[in-house]
Design a protein around this motif. Structure first.
Motif, mmCIF file in Angstrom:
data_model
loop_
_atom_site.group_PDB
_atom_site.id
_atom_site.type_symbol
_atom_site.label_atom_id
_atom_site.label_comp_id
_atom_site.label_asym_id
_atom_site.label_seq_id
_atom_site.Cartn_x
_atom_site.Cartn_y
_atom_site.Cartn_z
ATOM 1 N N ILE A 80 0.685 -1.252 0.038
ATOM 2 C CA ILE A 80 0.013 -0.015 0.061
ATOM 3 C C ILE A 80 0.846 1.115 -0.035
ATOM 4 O O ILE A 80 0.457 2.226 -0.765
ATOM 5 N N SER A 81 1.913 1.387 0.845
ATOM 6 C CA SER A 81 2.719 2.658 0.971
ATOM 7 C C SER A 81 3.456 2.889 -0.387
ATOM 8 O O SER A 81 3.423 4.103 -0.710
ATOM 9 N N ILE A 82 3.983 1.698 -0.821
ATOM 10 C CA ILE A 82 4.943 2.157 -2.116
ATOM 11 C C ILE A 82 3.999 2.447 -3.069
ATOM 12 O O ILE A 82 4.470 3.367 -4.194
ATOM 13 N N ARG A 83 2.862 1.512 -3.465
ATOM 14 C CA ARG A 83 2.057 1.913 -4.534
ATOM 15 C C ARG A 83 1.279 3.239 -4.499
ATOM 16 O O ARG A 83 1.238 4.041 -5.406
ATOM 17 N N ASP A 207 -4.730 -2.311 -10.489
ATOM 18 C CA ASP A 207 -4.771 -0.996 -9.579
ATOM 19 C C ASP A 207 -6.211 -1.098 -8.737
ATOM 20 O O ASP A 207 -6.411 -0.386 -7.617
ATOM 21 N N LYS A 208 -7.298 -1.818 -9.435
ATOM 22 C CA LYS A 208 -8.460 -1.808 -8.483
ATOM 23 C C LYS A 208 -8.337 -2.299 -7.236
ATOM 24 O O LYS A 208 -8.812 -1.776 -6.394
ATOM 25 N N MET A 209 -7.629 -3.543 -7.368
ATOM 26 C CA MET A 209 -7.552 -4.198 -5.987
ATOM 27 C C MET A 209 -6.738 -3.341 -5.127
ATOM 28 O O MET A 209 -7.014 -3.007 -3.829
ATOM 29 N N ALA A 210 -5.811 -2.693 -5.735
ATOM 30 C CA ALA A 210 -4.703 -1.831 -4.735
ATOM 31 C C ALA A 210 -5.452 -0.624 -4.139
ATOM 32 O O ALA A 210 -5.256 -0.471 -3.051
ATOM 33 N N LYS A 211 -6.373 -0.114 -5.053
ATOM 34 C CA LYS A 211 -7.179 0.975 -4.480
ATOM 35 C C LYS A 211 -8.017 0.458 -3.274
ATOM 36 O O LYS A 211 -8.271 1.160 -2.208
ATOM 37 N N LYS A 212 -8.643 -0.620 -3.567
ATOM 38 C CA LYS A 212 -9.676 -0.952 -2.325
ATOM 39 C C LYS A 212 -8.836 -1.482 -1.343
ATOM 40 O O LYS A 212 -9.337 -1.283 -0.239
ATOM 41 N N ASN A 215 -8.141 1.757 0.560
ATOM 42 C CA ASN A 215 -9.388 2.420 1.127
ATOM 43 C C ASN A 215 -9.613 1.665 2.419
ATOM 44 O O ASN A 215 -9.973 2.465 3.374
ATOM 45 N N ASN A 216 -9.941 0.641 2.493
ATOM 46 C CA ASN A 216 -9.900 -0.331 3.425
ATOM 47 C C ASN A 216 -9.090 -0.014 4.733
ATOM 48 O O ASN A 216 -9.658 0.219 5.607
ATOM 49 N N PHE A 217 -7.841 0.023 4.342
ATOM 50 C CA PHE A 217 -6.913 0.186 5.536
ATOM 51 C C PHE A 217 -7.050 1.596 5.977
ATOM 52 O O PHE A 217 -6.979 1.833 7.141
ATOM 53 N N LEU A 218 -7.228 2.594 5.171
ATOM 54 C CA LEU A 218 -7.177 3.954 5.805
ATOM 55 C C LEU A 218 -8.263 4.106 6.384
ATOM 56 O O LEU A 218 -8.312 4.929 7.530
ATOM 57 N N LYS A 219 -9.427 3.765 6.171
ATOM 58 C CA LYS A 219 -10.623 3.882 6.757
ATOM 59 C C LYS A 219 -10.692 3.345 8.273
ATOM 60 O O LYS A 219 -10.810 3.966 9.248
ATOM 61 N N THR A 220 -10.294 1.898 8.213
ATOM 62 C CA THR A 220 -10.231 1.328 9.611
ATOM 63 C C THR A 220 -9.130 1.838 10.381
ATOM 64 O O THR A 220 -9.161 2.125 11.567
ATOM 65 N N SER A 221 -7.903 2.225 9.990
ATOM 66 C CA SER A 221 -6.955 2.897 10.613
ATOM 67 C C SER A 221 -7.302 4.050 11.080
ATOM 68 O O SER A 221 -6.905 4.485 12.258
ATOM 69 N N SER A 222 -7.979 4.751 10.542
ATOM 70 C CA SER A 222 -8.292 6.280 11.075
ATOM 71 C C SER A 222 -9.439 6.122 12.087
ATOM 72 O O SER A 222 -9.284 7.025 13.122
ATOM 73 N N PHE A 223 -10.348 5.295 11.864
ATOM 74 C CA PHE A 223 -11.409 5.209 12.803
ATOM 75 C C PHE A 223 -10.850 4.767 14.216
ATOM 76 O O PHE A 223 -10.945 5.086 15.333
ATOM 77 N N VAL A 633 -8.308 -4.944 6.522
ATOM 78 C CA VAL A 633 -9.263 -4.207 8.046
ATOM 79 C C VAL A 633 -8.385 -4.451 9.086
ATOM 80 O O VAL A 633 -8.577 -3.683 10.125
ATOM 81 N N ALA A 634 -8.141 -6.047 9.384
ATOM 82 C CA ALA A 634 -7.403 -6.271 10.776
ATOM 83 C C ALA A 634 -6.064 -5.280 10.875
ATOM 84 O O ALA A 634 -5.932 -4.582 12.041
ATOM 85 N N SER A 635 -5.297 -5.178 9.786
ATOM 86 C CA SER A 635 -4.110 -4.060 9.750
ATOM 87 C C SER A 635 -4.537 -2.635 10.204
ATOM 88 O O SER A 635 -3.693 -2.186 11.136
ATOM 89 N N GLY A 636 -5.693 -2.425 9.605
ATOM 90 C CA GLY A 636 -5.813 -0.887 9.900
ATOM 91 C C GLY A 636 -6.165 -0.872 11.554
ATOM 92 O O GLY A 636 -5.800 0.265 12.309
ATOM 93 N N LEU A 637 -6.945 -1.702 11.770
ATOM 94 C CA LEU A 637 -7.538 -1.673 13.250
ATOM 95 C C LEU A 637 -6.198 -1.838 14.234
ATOM 96 O O LEU A 637 -6.356 -0.898 15.342
ATOM 97 N N ILE A 638 -5.221 -2.608 13.936
ATOM 98 C CA ILE A 638 -4.024 -2.669 14.774
ATOM 99 C C ILE A 638 -3.291 -1.455 14.633
ATOM 100 O O ILE A 638 -2.521 -0.920 15.723
ATOM 101 N N CYS A 639 -3.038 -1.114 13.307
ATOM 102 C CA CYS A 639 -1.994 -0.103 13.285
ATOM 103 C C CYS A 639 -2.532 1.446 13.899
ATOM 104 O O CYS A 639 -1.762 2.355 14.358
ATOM 105 N N GLY A 640 -3.848 1.733 13.713
ATOM 106 C CA GLY A 640 -4.366 2.947 14.119
ATOM 107 C C GLY A 640 -4.495 3.277 15.601
ATOM 108 O O GLY A 640 -3.966 4.204 16.005
#
Length: 667
Positions: A80-83, A207-212, A215-223, A633-640
């Motif tokens: 996600i970060s490099i892409r 790219d479609k999968m990368a964007k998805k 988006n899921n990671f950013l949403k869950t980590s922000s929350f 999603v799990a990574s977002g919850l943990i990282c946020g």
């Protein structure tokens, strides 16, 4: 403790990826040389993500001691970060080098090596077990072996130096055997293979999968970050805030049964398998729901009524030693089992090699696999690098480690380094077959032996230090082999993998002590009634005490309970192996059960909620693409929530107190 996990998505995308991999391997010259696979942007991403993961792993270590494999999360965040970075540069008209699966693998390897030091460096176990607080919790001067000299407070200098000595040597142990383990014996290393399959899947999904995923990671980590920030306002004093919410009533709350709204553990539960989370809950119900309330009623009969509960001769002694019995029973069974599997398989492989040397050819060899092997062998790491590196670092360690730990004599260190290569090979071979890293069990063997040899005056510190020495060498070498398997399947150069592992190990040896001291200064580490209980510190110190004085350290009737739970762990494992499909898949994991015996059931409820989320998600949508979203999603919850720990620690160090205390009282 590491809890094993897998990914259902790996099996579903393996077939699709095979054709793409076959096309790529048809022309090896299309791949970049090893020095091009390591990039500056990759190292920067590794440092940033590795720092976050080190803080997350440290929190998990110091709260419950349950740390899942974060390999998949590391690969995902690297992707996600490099892409994202390359897309941003392209939008402003700056040309970038294409992001390849080899670079993704290199970053993942560096991150795993970095946070692996936080997990296996002993900050929540043998190193913390040396401090004064754990010394007092284990009985102080009233316990044989607990001498005034058996205390060593954490310090940035000696911890960093010790980690560099014992972790770096692990990189060189198995270099001469990497071809044997990965190509000749074709060991699967399931976690490494799963990570490789997902990396190949990320780069083949478009790219479609990368964007998805992003988006899921950013949403869950922000929350998760904002939720952590919101909760902080209500934690003005001890036992305040959402973390103490009496979800099932005050009586259940007193027995640690409540949902503490920790998204870190919900995310961890989403990564761990269902049986791990159910085992945790079962252990909580059996201990805090049944055993400890019953034993508490026997105060004055089984143990004195006038001693504090934190004493080893009180209820806490039963908690600690029953947990140890479960861990030792499970560990000993798996140790013997994996050693037997290792010996049987080695014998079989040697027979097969002798037959093949006469002229037998494996006609079913897959072209794709042969090309992977060709890539792996082509840029080999010279054998003299492993031999010379091990010898030089061993000599330095024999001289330096006794200065850090005078109790650990130089001849003990030499003995450890003589036996380490064979033990590391057995452990790596077993992990390649079963995905179970038994380094912590080898560390306990070293702990018992050295504690007994060093005597009552110096045995505790010598045993704990020896545990760290043995465990670190064996653990790092196993992690390297697992990552080399990932590189083998993603066509990444072994030289790039080795250098990435070395960079990550160096980062971990620097960042892990810093993140530990951040927690140590900002929070109440080791408080059995607080959030940061660090349960394995008291366990490891008591293991050393048992090594010094034997079973006389146990409180009344505790030995009988330990015998029972030790036997229970062995019987459960035996039944699992005897009937794995019909009965075994429903049997609990004793190691997972042992953790809530000591610290309670609140985090088990969090992790079961994570399991429930995954179960419902998979029932509602079994699409393989959606299953790839679960790690995001799990990574977002943990990282946020992990990122929020940094500002929370700074506020605590600055003595900034939250303005509100939310607490619940009986009417």
């Amino acid at each position: 403790m590491n809890i094993e996990n897998g990914s259902d998505a790996t099996r579903e995308i393996e077939k699709e990826e095979h054709e793409e991999l076959k096309e790529e391997t048809e022309d090896p010259r299309r791949l970049q040389p090893w020095n091009k696979q390591i990039t500056f942007r990759g190292i920067v991403a590794s440092i940033l993500i590795g720092s976050i993961f080190s803080v997350i792993a440290m929190k998990l270590n110091l709260t419950t001691g349950v740390t899942p494999h974060l390999n998949v999360s590391a690969a995902l965040l690297a992707f996600i970060s490099i892409r994202t970075w390359t897309k941003l540069l392209q939008k402003i008209g700056i040309a970038t080098v294409p992001f390849t699966k080899q670079e993704n693998t290199m970053i993942q390897t560096c991150i795993v090596a970095c946070y692996g030091i936080a997990v296996g460096g002993g900050f929540g176990s043998y190193l913390l077990g040396m401090n004064k607080r754990t010394f007092e919790q284990s009985g102080g001067l009233n316990i044989i072996g607990n001498t005034a000299s058996s205390i060593k407070e954490p310090g940035i200098g000696w911890m960093t130096g010790f980690l560099f000595l014992v972790c770096f040597i692990g990189l060189f142990v198995l270099i001469p055997l990497r071809k044997i383990l990965i190509i000749d014996y074709k060991l699967t290393f399931p976690s490494g293979m799963a990570t490789a399959v997902l990396i190949n899947g990320f780069h083949g999904s478009g790219d479609k999968m990368a964007k998805k995923l992003l988006n899921n990671f950013l949403k869950t980590s922000s929350f998760s970050f904002l939720w952590g920030f919101f909760q902080w306002f209500y934690t003005g004093k001890d036992e305040c805030g959402f973390a103490q919410f009496p979800t099932f009533g005050l009586q259940a709350w007193r027995q640690t049964f409540y949902f503490d709204f920790s998204l870190t553990y919900v995310g961890t539960g989403m990564i761990c398998s269902h049986i791990v989370n159910i085992s945790l809950l079962l252990g909580a119900v059996l201990s805090y729901g049944m055993m400890w309330p019953l034993i508490t009623r026997l105060k004055g009969d089984w143990f004195p009524a006038d001693i504090p509960e934190s004493s080893m001769k009180s209820l806490n002694g039963y908690k600690v030693f029953v947990s140890i019995a479960l861990l030792l029973g499970d560990g000993l069974y798996n140790f013997v089992k994996i050693l037997r599997i290792t010996m049987v398989n080695l014998h079989s492989k040697l027979k097969t090699r002798s037959l093949n040397s006469v002229g037998r050819v494996d006609e079913d060899a897959d072209l794709c696999s042969l090309k992977q092997d060709e890539m792996f062998i082509r840029e080999k790491i010279p054998l003299w690098v492993g031999g010379l590196g091990y010898l030089v670092l061993a000599i330095i360690s024999v001289i330096a480690i006794p200065f850090i730990f005078p109790e650990l004599k130089w001849y003990y260190v030499i003995a450890a380094y003589v036996f380490a290569p064979s033990l590391a090979f057995c452990n790596a071979y077993g992990a390649g077959l079963t995905d179970i890293n038994m380094s912590y069990n080898y560390g306990k063997v070293g702990l018992f032996i050295i504690a007994a040899l060093a005597g009552k005056e110096h045995g505790v510190i010598a045993g704990l230090a020896a545990c760290g020495l043995c465990k670190s060498i064996i653990n790092v070498s196993c992690i390297l082999m697992q990552d080399l398997k990932t590189g083998h399947l993603t066509l990444t150069s072994p030289r790039a993998m080795f250098l990435s592992q070395a960079i990550g190990t160096a980062l971990g040896c620097i960042l892990s002590p810093l993140s530990f001291l951040l927690f140590y200064k900002a929070f109440d580490i080791g408080n059995p009634d607080g959030e940061f209980k660090a349960p394995y510190a008291i366990i490891y110190r008591n293991l050393a005490i048992i090594g010094v004085q034997g079973f006389s350290a146990l409180p009344q009737h505790c030995l009988q309970l330990c015998y029972g739970f030790f036997a229970f762990a062995i019987v459960v494992n035996f039944v699992k192996d005897l009937s794995p499909e019909r009965i075994g898949k429903w049997m609990p994991l004793p190691t997972a059960m042992a953790v809530p015996f000591l610290i309670g059931g609140y985090f088990a409820i969090d992790m079961c909620i994570g399991s429930l989320v995954v179960f419902v998600w998979e029932k509602m949508d079994s699409n393989k693409a959606e299953k790839m979203m679960i790690p995001a999603v799990a990574s977002g919850l943990i990282c946020g929530e992990g990122i929020w720990i940094l500002p929370a620690s700074i506020l605590s160090l600055a003595k900034v107190t939250p303005p509100i205390c939310m607490k619940f009282l009986p009417s």
